[in-house]
Design an enzyme around this catalytic site. Sequence first.
Site, mmCIF file in Angstrom:
data_model
loop_
_atom_site.group_PDB
_atom_site.id
_atom_site.type_symbol
_atom_site.label_atom_id
_atom_site.label_comp_id
_atom_site.label_asym_id
_atom_site.label_seq_id
_atom_site.Cartn_x
_atom_site.Cartn_y
_atom_site.Cartn_z
ATOM 1 N N VAL A 1 -13.375 16.210 45.776
ATOM 2 C CA VAL A 1 -13.374 17.230 46.823
ATOM 3 C C VAL A 1 -14.016 16.687 48.102
ATOM 4 O O VAL A 1 -13.479 16.864 49.195
ATOM 5 C CB VAL A 1 -14.094 18.507 46.333
ATOM 6 C CG1 VAL A 1 -14.284 19.497 47.476
ATOM 7 C CG2 VAL A 1 -13.295 19.147 45.204
ATOM 8 N N CYS B 1 -23.555 12.597 44.908
ATOM 9 C CA CYS B 1 -22.121 12.887 45.026
ATOM 10 C C CYS B 1 -21.348 11.589 45.146
ATOM 11 O O CYS B 1 -21.597 10.800 46.052
ATOM 12 C CB CYS B 1 -21.828 13.763 46.250
ATOM 13 S SG CYS B 1 -20.042 14.017 46.430
ATOM 14 N N ASN C 1 -24.993 14.417 37.602
ATOM 15 C CA ASN C 1 -23.817 14.667 38.438
ATOM 16 C C ASN C 1 -22.636 13.964 37.763
ATOM 17 O O ASN C 1 -22.774 13.418 36.667
ATOM 18 C CB ASN C 1 -24.080 14.132 39.856
ATOM 19 C CG ASN C 1 -23.220 14.848 40.908
ATOM 20 O OD1 ASN C 1 -22.058 15.169 40.660
ATOM 21 N ND2 ASN C 1 -23.793 15.110 42.066
ATOM 22 N N GLY D 1 -20.790 18.732 30.828
ATOM 23 C CA GLY D 1 -19.842 19.077 29.774
ATOM 24 C C GLY D 1 -20.253 20.232 28.892
ATOM 25 O O GLY D 1 -19.776 20.348 27.758
#
Lengths: 254, 304
Positions: free
Chosen positions: B74, B133, B195, B247
């Site tokens: 994204v 990120c 992350n 998860g």
Amino acid sequence: MKYCKDFTVVSNEIITPSLFILRLQYPEALPEIKAGQFVEILVEGERDKDVFLRRPISFHDVNYETNQIALLVQVVGKGTASLSKAKKGDKLNLIFPLGNGFTIMGKKVLLVGGGCGAAPLLYLLRILKQQNIETHTLIGCKDVNHLFSKSEYQSLSSLYITTEDGSYGEKGFVTSHPILQQTYDAIYCCGPTPMLKAISKHAKEKNIPCFVSLEHSMACGIGVCLCCVVDTQQGNKRTCVTGPIFLSTDLKDF
Amino acid sequence: MNNAKKLEVQIKDMSMRNPVMTASGTFGYGYDYEDFLSLENLGAIVVKATTLNKREGNPYPRMAETPSGMLNAVGLQNNGVEYFCNKIYPKLKDKKTNVIVNVSGSTIEEYVEVAKYINTLPNIPAIELNISCPNVKEGGMAFGTDPSMTQRVVSQVRKAYNKTLIVKLSPNVTNIVEIAQAAENAGADSLSLINTLLGMAVDSEKKTALLSTITGGLSGPAIKPVALRCVWQVAKQTKLPIIGIGGIMNTQDAIEFILVGATAVQVGTANFIHPSISEEIAKGIAEYVDRHNLNHITDIRGII
């Protein structure tokens, strides 16, 4: 309001080995659904452990009297292949209704559909008919075997058909059909991207508003994952919330 | 002990009614999910990454489904911190849960500026500093893969931000403990991990990568074993409360993270598939506490 609920499979009608229509029963009164909206259908879990995400599928038809919906599905990968095995009585979990839906306008409109992309046009025709809007419907498909719900389209609209091999209707593609030369107040278009672009270009030349339905891959369908964005004149917009129906002139590259 | 109190946990000054949070980027701004659950049944929500200026993110396609998970690229699409403060915060400030803002940036100055803005919002009890990120060209993960960079960004933000400071760690490192300790020494109050894992997916027929950026961040059950290992390692080597992420699809997964040392957990990708799952996990943890006759959920924290 969005719902996450189980539907029961009423029937699974095989059109071709890779195209089927699921008719699903909702256990209560259906909420209002707009033509062009879609569902996110759960495949993961007991049904198929190899499929992780839900699959977005548009409403092919909605019947508020029976509280049934129809989804036209093309097998494109393992998720839809798994769904093709759904049988009468199976439960399917759906998040719905999602997306913005078509803007209803005008007195005389043209609907153009290509392949399985024509799916949302049937329910759109019902809505247009309720509003006494005159419709012409142009559907293109590979051959006569890939033609679905023809009698329903015919009962709601003047239907024009093209097939790539000429096995039904005009031979060729929808983009060269003479009906396009008529004047309309709006064009509604769903199908493969090259077709959407060609019809949008034609509409732009004739100065007709053209609404296109985009099929982007998405993870959530409810506006949070930001994976399904489309490049618009106002920057990246989520196909699942701002769309899937866009005015073609709002889209870049259209 | 009163049953409801058995689930209450504390991350520095932030009290949560239960250990279940939602992960940044998977839960919008919370109100996107109110058709499916009550936010007040969650310990906290972490809203999506906020940067100083508006970011358009990466081009489509940004997502690929992979075995037991998905890749995303994204790229921190958001409208910038001023938009958040003026347009989003008013809609969030009276929600009956902790609302945490995930703060991201390309430079240390940008992280500090965003943290200063968020510091002025009375009903935001914490920020989660995103130094992990994998989907932005500058900054992002660069701050979370080098201990001295981690030390610098966390200590600068610490000076500018006086509420609970959570630092979100990347698994894309050789030694995550080193990064965790750097964040701890620089003044972090809590660590959230992991992350996404840097990954990629390829279409053999079209002979192309499936993401516009070629590589992206892997999430979902595929990464849970890696996440459990990271949480276990970090919990043993730091004193900070840990928020386990990676998860989590059900109650058992959440319990596993608590057993290896997490004080709280974040539910991420599962929100896309089962929109009410975070609330169901919170209920499931309450049932687990009863079934195992625990006085408090923290009785099992870090026992492995």
